[in-house]
Design an enzyme around this catalytic site. Sequence first.
Site, mmCIF file in Angstrom:
data_model
loop_
_atom_site.group_PDB
_atom_site.id
_atom_site.type_symbol
_atom_site.label_atom_id
_atom_site.label_comp_id
_atom_site.label_asym_id
_atom_site.label_seq_id
_atom_site.Cartn_x
_atom_site.Cartn_y
_atom_site.Cartn_z
ATOM 1 N N HIS A 1 0.822 -1.210 0.000
ATOM 2 C CA HIS A 1 0.000 0.000 0.000
ATOM 3 C C HIS A 1 0.861 1.267 0.000
ATOM 4 O O HIS A 1 2.050 1.246 0.339
ATOM 5 C CB HIS A 1 -0.922 0.015 1.222
ATOM 6 N N GLU B 1 -2.259 -6.767 7.402
ATOM 7 C CA GLU B 1 -0.931 -6.662 7.977
ATOM 8 C C GLU B 1 -0.811 -7.558 9.212
ATOM 9 O O GLU B 1 -1.819 -7.991 9.794
ATOM 10 C CB GLU B 1 -0.648 -5.200 8.361
#
Length: 272
Positions: free
Chosen positions: A11, A89
Amino acid sequence: MARFALTLVRHGETRYNKDKILQGQGIDEPLSATGFRQADAAGMFLSNVKFSHVFSSDLLRAKQTAAAITGKNKFCKDIVIKYDARLRERKYGVAEGKPLSDLKAMAKAARQQCPSFTPSGGETLDEVRARAKDFFEFLCQLTLEESQKEVVLDTAGNGLETLEKKSVFPWTNHYNGPEFNSDNDEATKMLDVNILVVSHGAYMRNWIHYFVSELECNLPTTLTKSQLSSVSPNTGVSHFIIKLGNGNIKPEISCVCLNQDAHLVNVDSGNV
């Protein structure tokens, strides 16, 4: 034999990334202005790649990055991004929302080292890798199913053209290494599926380690150990070609590039 391409993108930057504060899963921070510019740059870099499937972590920073990339892509105007919690994550528990230096201090107090240290309430590296492995096996099954769709029938039962294959060639626009030289016979083969995945730094590092340690991924000869163990920069791009045999044969994986960030050269990144 089925064959698919996998493009992994981290990202874009958030203000927590810039300030080196852990986000994990508990801090759902949007992209910063720099992060949006990075995502747009990654989208331009990948604009000619004909993805058949796009997956993203369901955390906001990844979702915004995936939307920016597909928005720049010439072939993804109508594609539906699928969000999957398996791509989140690593969970850092009590360390989330705290500076990275605090995590290092916790590890030191426990007489351990990062990244193997697991803070209270966090995920172990084995747990993160298990998520990555589960998602990768899902992608393999998806590819096998797509490869078996040899003929599409219309509502009248008439045979139409065989399922379109996705070319590897767009990557030769950006990568001139020996693995993907256009004169290489291997590069002329076609893909059953071409997949884009947008995820997170620590998660991606564990996924790639799984590729290397368990699946014996072939790596570019120029890749160093330091590069292999490093976390991808924001919107860093990694690209793999995976061949699937029949039965329980181990997939054959070749890494075309790892954590490349040439598209960021003109982006005012502050701290990537």
